[in-house]
Design an enzyme around this catalytic site. Structure first.
Site, PDB file in Angstrom:
ATOM      1  N   CYS A  79      -6.536  23.410  17.318  1.00 46.91           N
ATOM      2  CA  CYS A  79      -6.450  23.924  18.680  1.00 46.91           C
ATOM      3  C   CYS A  79      -5.835  22.839  19.557  1.00 46.91           C
ATOM      4  O   CYS A  79      -6.520  22.220  20.370  1.00 46.91           O
ATOM      5  CB  CYS A  79      -7.858  24.282  19.133  1.00 46.91           C
ATOM      6  SG  CYS A  79      -7.852  25.347  20.530  1.00 46.91           S
ATOM      7  N   GLY A 105       0.843  -1.199   0.000  1.00 42.77           N
ATOM      8  CA  GLY A 105       0.000   0.000   0.000  1.00 42.77           C
ATOM      9  C   GLY A 105       0.868   1.233   0.000  1.00 42.77           C
ATOM     10  O   GLY A 105       0.991   1.958  -0.980  1.00 42.77           O
ATOM     11  N   ARG A 116       0.051  11.786  11.138  1.00 43.66           N
ATOM     12  CA  ARG A 116       1.066  10.755  11.368  1.00 43.66           C
ATOM     13  C   ARG A 116       2.182  11.178  12.322  1.00 43.66           C
ATOM     14  O   ARG A 116       2.765  10.352  12.992  1.00 43.66           O
ATOM     15  CB  ARG A 116       1.625  10.240  10.036  1.00 43.66           C
ATOM     16  CG  ARG A 116       0.541   9.547   9.199  1.00 43.66           C
ATOM     17  CD  ARG A 116       1.091   8.774   8.023  1.00 43.66           C
ATOM     18  NE  ARG A 116       1.853   7.617   8.418  1.00 43.66           N
ATOM     19  CZ  ARG A 116       3.171   7.569   8.464  1.00 43.66           C
ATOM     20  NH1 ARG A 116       3.889   8.616   8.099  1.00 43.66           N
ATOM     21  NH2 ARG A 116       3.781   6.482   8.860  1.00 43.66           N
TER      22      ARG A 116
HETATM   23  N1  LLP Z   1      -2.267  -5.838   4.240  1.00 47.88           N
HETATM   24  C1  LLP Z   1      -2.758  -5.772   5.485  1.00 47.88           C
HETATM   25  C2  LLP Z   1      -3.522  -6.894   5.996  1.00 47.88           C
HETATM   26  C3  LLP Z   1      -2.539  -4.624   6.260  1.00 47.88           C
HETATM   27  O1  LLP Z   1      -3.030  -4.578   7.493  1.00 47.88           O
HETATM   28  C4  LLP Z   1      -1.811  -3.544   5.735  1.00 47.88           C
HETATM   29  C5  LLP Z   1      -1.591  -2.324   6.514  1.00 47.88           C
HETATM   30  C6  LLP Z   1      -1.317  -3.645   4.422  1.00 47.88           C
HETATM   31  C7  LLP Z   1      -1.556  -4.822   3.709  1.00 47.88           C
HETATM   32  C8  LLP Z   1      -0.536  -2.550   3.749  1.00 47.88           C
HETATM   33  O2  LLP Z   1       0.673  -2.298   4.369  1.00 47.88           O
HETATM   34  P1  LLP Z   1       1.712  -1.256   3.718  1.00 47.88           P
HETATM   35  O3  LLP Z   1       2.248  -1.877   2.449  1.00 47.88           O
HETATM   36  O4  LLP Z   1       0.964  -0.022   3.433  1.00 47.88           O
HETATM   37  O5  LLP Z   1       2.741  -1.082   4.765  1.00 47.88           O
HETATM   38  N2  LLP Z   1      -1.558   3.930   9.522  1.00 47.88           N
HETATM   39  C9  LLP Z   1      -0.198   3.437   9.666  1.00 47.88           C
HETATM   40  C10 LLP Z   1      -0.005   2.130   8.940  1.00 47.88           C
HETATM   41  C11 LLP Z   1      -1.007   1.058   9.307  1.00 47.88           C
HETATM   42  C12 LLP Z   1      -0.842  -0.194   8.507  1.00 47.88           C
HETATM   43  C13 LLP Z   1      -2.124  -0.967   8.454  1.00 47.88           C
HETATM   44  N3  LLP Z   1      -2.086  -2.156   7.670  1.00 47.88           N
HETATM   45  C14 LLP Z   1       0.770   4.504   9.174  1.00 47.88           C
HETATM   46  O6  LLP Z   1       0.322   5.595   8.806  1.00 47.88           O
HETATM   47  O7  LLP Z   1       1.984   4.296   9.183  1.00 47.88           O
END
Ligand code: LLP
Length: 432
Positions: free
Chosen positions: A362, A293, A331
């Site tokens: 705020c 992602g 973040r």
């Molecule tokens: N697959 C599953 C089952 C996941 O839970 C996630 C991310 C992904 C794929 C994708 O992971 P990526 O390739 O994006 O690392 N909000 C946090 C990150 C939370 C990740 C949640 N799951 C941030 O802003 O760093």
């Protein structure tokens, strides 16, 4: 010089994204503004697809983790590129549905899916529902039975791997709210139960060890653990698991301190590990799914803000105030995530100041970063924060009743709106 490959400086000394002048974008669309480079988004997704072709004979599928940035247009683009979608709520599923995405290529996640979500998924024939727990297995078996269909499922497994990343984005260890543990035996118990369920078809197993990970070894180890489990299932249950979903989690460059591995290297090593395990354990090569992602959307995005003022607090720090903040990018407040920033209209000048970029909420913790190197900023300057394509728009909020910015895509010198800026009437839309 910049953290993302699509950023540059033009003859006016302005920051460009995908070849487009970001200062002009700010003038045309207003700020705050999310800008995504469509070509880079597609290129990043295709790099994964091509690496599966190259190292795993094309026997797999990339599913874009839509939680990083989900809207109809991005679902359409991924669908056109032959990329599937990882979704985690009925909202993401509905967006994919309205975008006309191929539901066969969807992986539906979530540690507490509601009946409404499961029904929507079953009615629309989602390709794979990733079952998180026993309660969900029972409910899904009942729902699919009521509808007279057999639902294709994978199990979310905790492979017990420490992914060396921020605690909040670690998911593979036993103390995690996601999935079934291997070491306690609950994963095998779930497999046996699923095989006995009349209305589900256990196709595969899934793991996701965490996010923003730079090392390849934890992914290789996770693949080996998962392959061993596939072999154990074959031996103990005489059941063939045909699909292995290894999740996402590949790190990107937010600042120069980050050193991401080329995505191709990851696929090469993991493919080799899977093939080796298959030979050693005498099981068939599984169809592989991966769910990147952040590494697809993150580098493709920047956020543009207008500087409203600069406060020098002698011997303490300098605050540069922007017209957005934790509402469009929470973040730093959540994970102390670091970003690189540029004064877009002075991008050719040296970064000779050290500042704290502060949002307009705020709340003292509403910061985009502290100790950031930046060109000397003054009111009216356009400030670009880089690599904000992932988990920014999707985690944005209306705190302080601040409307969400627009998202525009740039491609081949052109720009277009893909998500409109919220209006004040949008803010009170649901108020009675
Ligand atoms: N697959 C599953 C089952 C996941 O839970 C996630 C991310 C992904 C794929 C994708 O992971 P990526 O390739 O994006 O690392 N909000 C946090 C990150 C939370 C990740 C949640 N799951 C941030 O802003 O760093």
């Amino acid at each position: 010089m910049f953290v993302s490959e699509n950023l540059g400086v033009n003859e006016k000394g302005h920051l460009t994204a995908g070849g487009v002048d970001t200062v002009e974008l700010a003038q045309q669309y207003g700020t705050p503004l999310y800008v995504m480079d469509e070509n880079l988004l597609v290129k990043n997704a295709q790099r994964y697809k091509n690496s599966i072709d190259k190292f795993y004979g094309g026997n797999g599928m990339v599913c874009y983790a839509s939680k990083v940035f989900c809207c109809k247009e991005v679902c359409r683009i991924m669908n056109n590129e032959g990329i599937g979608l990882d979704v985690v709520s009925i909202g993401e599923l509905y967006t994919a549905f309205k975008a006309g995405a191929d539901f066969e290529k969807i992986c539906f996640h979530g540690n507490n899916k509601t009946d409404e979500e499961l029904e929507f998924a079953v009615d629309n024939k989602v390709g794979r529902i990733i079952v998180d727990n026993m309660f969900e297995l029972e409910r899904l078996d009942r729902i699919a039975g009521e509808k007279g269909v057999k639902a294709n499922i994978m199990f979310r497994i905790k492979p017990g791997i420490d992914a060396h990343t921020h605690d909040f984005v670690k998911t593979g260890q036993i103390d995690s709210k996601f999935g079934f543990a291997l070491e306690t035996g609950e994963a095998m118990e779930a497999v046996k139960k699923a095989i006995a369920c009349p209305n589900v078809n256990l196709k595969g197993i899934h793991c996701h060890i965490g996010s923003q990970i730079f090392a390849i070894d934890p992914f290789v180890e996770a693949a080996q653990v998962m392959m061993k489990f596939i072999a154990d299932i074959k031996e103990q249950c005489d059941w063939e698991i045909t699909e292995l979903n290894l999740g996402g989690g590949f790190g990107i460059m937010y600042t120069e301190k980050d050193d991401p591995v080329p995505y191709e290297d990851y696929m090469e090593k993991v493919s080799a590990a899977v093939k080796e395990s298959c030979e050693k354990l005498n099981v068939k090569l599984p169809f592989i799914l991966i769910e990147p992602g952040r590494s697809i959307a993150g580098p493709a995005g920047i956020t543009l803000y207008t500087c409203g003022g600069v406060k020098h607090i002698p011997n303490i720090r300098t605050y540069v105030s922007i017209d957005g903040g934790m509402t469009d990018n929470p973040r730093y407040a959540l994970y102390q995530s670091e970003y690189d920033a540029v004064v877009a209209n002075k991008a050719d000048k040296p970064k000779d100041t050290t500042v704290t970029i502060a949002g307009k909420c705020c709340e003292s913790g509403d910061l985009i970063g502290e100790g950031m190197a930046l060109q000397s900023a003054e009111p009216g300057d356009i400030i670009a924060v880089c690599a904000t394509g992932a988990y920014n728009y999707s985690m944005s909020s209306n705190y302080n009743r601040i409307p969400k910015p627009a998202v525009i895509f740039v491609k081949d010198g052109q720009s277009r709106v893909v998500i409109k800026r919220e209006t004040l009437d949008d803010i009170i839309r649901n108020d009675i």
